[in-house]
Motif scaffolding. Sequence first.
Motif, PDB file in Angstrom:
ATOM      1  N   PRO A   5       0.825  -1.210   0.000  1.00  0.00           N
ATOM      2  CA  PRO A   5       0.000   0.000   0.000  1.00  0.00           C
ATOM      3  C   PRO A   5       0.862   1.264   0.000  1.00  0.00           C
ATOM      4  CG  PRO A   5       0.003  -1.018   2.170  1.00  0.00           C
ATOM      5  CD  PRO A   5       0.774  -1.925   1.265  1.00  0.00           C
ATOM      6  N   ALA A   6       0.297   2.321  -0.583  1.00  0.00           N
ATOM      7  CA  ALA A   6       1.047   3.561  -0.684  1.00  0.00           C
ATOM      8  C   ALA A   6       1.141   4.238   0.681  1.00  0.00           C
ATOM      9  CB  ALA A   6       0.351   4.480  -1.680  1.00  0.00           C
ATOM     10  N   ARG A   7       2.249   4.869   0.881  1.00  0.00           N
ATOM     11  CA  ARG A   7       2.365   5.644   2.112  1.00  0.00           C
ATOM     12  C   ARG A   7       1.659   6.983   1.884  1.00  0.00           C
ATOM     13  NH1 ARG A   7       7.978   7.372   4.939  1.00  0.00           N
ATOM     14  NH2 ARG A   7       8.572   5.252   4.447  1.00  0.00           N
ATOM     15  N   LEU A   8       0.998   7.440   2.889  1.00  0.00           N
ATOM     16  CA  LEU A   8       0.267   8.695   2.759  1.00  0.00           C
ATOM     17  C   LEU A   8       1.049   9.799   3.439  1.00  0.00           C
ATOM     18  CD1 LEU A   8      -2.515   9.611   1.626  1.00  0.00           C
ATOM     19  CD2 LEU A   8      -3.290   9.627   4.000  1.00  0.00           C
ATOM     20  N   GLY A  34      11.540   2.690  -1.788  1.00  0.00           N
ATOM     21  CA  GLY A  34      10.778   1.789  -2.654  1.00  0.00           C
ATOM     22  C   GLY A  34       9.303   1.691  -2.313  1.00  0.00           C
ATOM     23  N   GLU A  35       8.764   2.721  -1.691  1.00  0.00           N
ATOM     24  CA  GLU A  35       7.353   2.683  -1.350  1.00  0.00           C
ATOM     25  C   GLU A  35       6.537   3.591  -2.270  1.00  0.00           C
ATOM     26  OE1 GLU A  35       7.787   2.863   3.362  1.00  0.00           O
ATOM     27  OE2 GLU A  35       5.759   2.520   2.601  1.00  0.00           O
ATOM     28  N   THR A  68       4.492   4.379  -7.888  1.00  0.00           N
ATOM     29  CA  THR A  68       3.365   5.259  -8.115  1.00  0.00           C
ATOM     30  C   THR A  68       3.446   6.435  -7.159  1.00  0.00           C
ATOM     31  OG1 THR A  68       2.207   3.182  -8.225  1.00  0.00           O
ATOM     32  CG2 THR A  68       0.917   5.171  -8.595  1.00  0.00           C
ATOM     33  N   LEU A  69       3.260   7.606  -7.708  1.00  0.00           N
ATOM     34  CA  LEU A  69       3.176   8.786  -6.852  1.00  0.00           C
ATOM     35  C   LEU A  69       1.898   9.517  -7.242  1.00  0.00           C
ATOM     36  CD1 LEU A  69       4.075  11.049  -4.957  1.00  0.00           C
ATOM     37  CD2 LEU A  69       5.525  11.908  -6.776  1.00  0.00           C
ATOM     38  N   LEU A  70       1.018   9.595  -6.284  1.00  0.00           N
ATOM     39  CA  LEU A  70      -0.258  10.267  -6.580  1.00  0.00           C
ATOM     40  C   LEU A  70      -0.347  11.550  -5.776  1.00  0.00           C
ATOM     41  CD1 LEU A  70      -2.953   7.442  -6.511  1.00  0.00           C
ATOM     42  CD2 LEU A  70      -2.141   8.760  -8.469  1.00  0.00           C
ATOM     43  N   PHE A  71      -0.840  12.575  -6.416  1.00  0.00           N
ATOM     44  CA  PHE A  71      -1.179  13.793  -5.673  1.00  0.00           C
ATOM     45  C   PHE A  71      -2.691  13.787  -5.521  1.00  0.00           C
ATOM     46  CE2 PHE A  71       2.539  15.589  -8.179  1.00  0.00           C
ATOM     47  CZ  PHE A  71       3.448  15.248  -7.194  1.00  0.00           C
TER      48      PHE A  71
END
Lengths: 102, 725
Positions: A5-8, A34-35, A68-71
């Motif tokens: 899961p992505a880190r927030l 690597g997250e 993945t990097l989400l804004f």
Amino acid sequence: MTHNPARLLSVAGELTIYTASEWKPRLLAPLLEGEHLELDLGAVQELDTAGLQLLLLAKKEARARGLTLLFCNHSPAALEAIELCGLAGFFGDPVLLSPTGP
Amino acid sequence: MNLDDALHTFIAESLELLQQMEEALLHIEQAPDDPDTINAIFRAAHTIKGSAGLFGLDGIVAFTHVAESVLDLVRAGRLHFTEELAALFLQVCDHIGVLVKRAAEHREPEDSVRQNGTHLLEWLNGLLDDDPARDATAQPPATCPAETTANVERAADTVGTDHWHISLRFGQDLLRNGMDPLAFVRYLATLGRVQHIVTLTDSLPGADDMDPESCYLGFEIAFRSDADKATLEDVFEFVRDDSLIRILPPHSRTAEYQQLIQALPEDDMRLGEILVRCGTLTEAELAEVLRSQAHDVPAAPVGQLLVEQGIVHPPVVEAALKKQQQAKENRQAANNLIRVDAGKLDQLIDLIGELIIAGAGASLVAQRAGNGELMEATALLSRLVEEVRDSALTLRMVQIGSTFNRFQRVVRDVAKELGKDIRLDISGGETELDKTLVEKIGDPLTHLVRNAMDHGIEPAEARLARGKPAQGLLRLNAYHESGSIVIEVADDGGGLNRERILRKAIERSLVAEGAALSDAEILNLIFEPGFSTAEQISNLSGRGVGMDVVKRNIAALRGSIELDSTEGLGTTVRIRLPLTLAIIDGFLVGVGNAAYVVPQDLVVECIELDCEGGHDYLNLRGEVLPFIRLRNLFDIEGAPPRRQNVVIVQFGGLRAGLVVDQLMGEFQTVIKPLGKVFGRIRGIGGFTILGSGEVALILDVAGLIQHLASQRHEAHPHTFLKESL
């Protein structure tokens, strides 16, 4: 990838030349580990060239590492700067438009 | 597609664009600052220029270019569409039309055309010279580095875009010096409109090397603004020293973009694509820039890289061009319209005509054979054929609106010429009719419109004296009515003076003195050859030719014309035309051994002839109805059968009966024209072939009714024709 899961991370206050040095390691740290990262821009009060550059850097870095990097949750200030530079397409994040417009 | 075909398309498109331009120009007189309309005019001129360039029609390009420059000033708000400017552009529009037509004929324009062109160019150039901001924008100051002699450019080398292009590469220390590039972009937005912006991140280093306090970004901006170059340069006054700033004015030359691409640090191809993305260059222009660059710089870095690039470039450019082509095709598909050669449609209609005849033959055979299944099959077949016929006919149908809209210009010009203020009101533009009819109706309509404006609508003083608004009103209207299309030309002018018409007619010995004529008959006298009531002959009409010609033209289209006028209130001319010229639903009747076809739309009812005495009229529910015995009319031998029938037909508001032997029912009729030898026979409009192979004549009902009217007129001082309604 779903098992990871992505880190927030929330960015609050200003993301400008004055805070850029401080934010650079914090933004890049998860990627270097690597997250996947999800960046909450909801509390960004100011975003200038330096800040924008950092976001671009993070995005590039994430792409290079296949992460993945989400804004998300763009604040009006963040949205205005991104739109101004015609970068919405580059970031490629779904943008929630406020009814009053950016 | 060979070049001739392409040229043909260009011409058709250009004429269409000119039509749009004209409509927009007429519209602009009402709404002088409407940006949509201005853009429509500009777009039309721009597209024509572009396409003409493809065909090497330099004359058109040169002329349109100047017109376009003036339009650009209008778009920029530096010039306004006054009435004079609109009038000038209408002339410009006409002139381009003439040039395009000459190109279509592969002819050089005549001297008169050239002179007109020169004259218009002087005018247009005058407007350009008057523009105060022009000096600042037209010639970019020589800030560009070292223009080589090889770059002595022709005007054709400029690119098509009409916005500024700004390239920014900021110095690394900018942020540390307390400046924010975003602020420049924001400020720029106050001077004009940022059309497109691309942020360049190419020089952004990897995470380790990146100093968060250095500036690595660059911008490519397509910018639309009225500001001059100095103002734009001032924006970047404080960063000029350590940043790379390039500002290219609208319509810069290809070579300048080439220099720009060379001057900027990024890869040429990538930059080129960015310029395209900004809308600054088109794909084709980019290809041009890159190609000329390949020529100009033979000493560019050699080695592996160049070879690689040499291989890479053409396909990339080609792909880009292909993509552009596709986009264009998609756009066309979106329009959902295709151009079809009218000849192909005619051929289709002809074939369907043959199909109908063959179908009728098959039904006949089926009937004779008495085979139920076969009859059912042929019945289904003929229903389908009928549907095919109807949809094929609609292919030829066009709306009359575009014809009507042409009159906006006619009315405007003629009104100016006459010094009258006249408004044109158009309704029913969506009414459809056969394309051939549309083409042929133009001239008669023009005549009627001019006539109405010249004689119908009074001068402003006279109107005011009669308590009417000073502005005259002309109405064009169209609608469908029982298988015909009706086109009305109505004015709210003085109307026709019956006394005067009668007096004139007696003067010209068109009628005998003391003849008693109905109102309608008096009015219809103006359609007689050599009749004109205009007391003064004007440039436009009143020479006594015209109305009779109009009537003849309409009659040639199997139509009729009638007139309605109330003195003091206005005149309405009504043209009635058949919907189509080729195929009709017919009603088959028999007289003796022969069969005749009456157009079904005109048949009102059929009754049995209840005839005592030899008079030629009957009592239809209390109404006197005259009739014609076809047996007598066509001199058919033999005695009539015991029971005869009357087919009651109605045309143009008049009714009459046709006495026939037999009623044979509906029949799809393909109209075949009669040979010239039979051209003068009255009462016959054409012929058709029956399923049995026999020939049936098609009755010209309009002609018969008129014939009846004139006969009646000779026999009695007043007409028996009954006006229905």
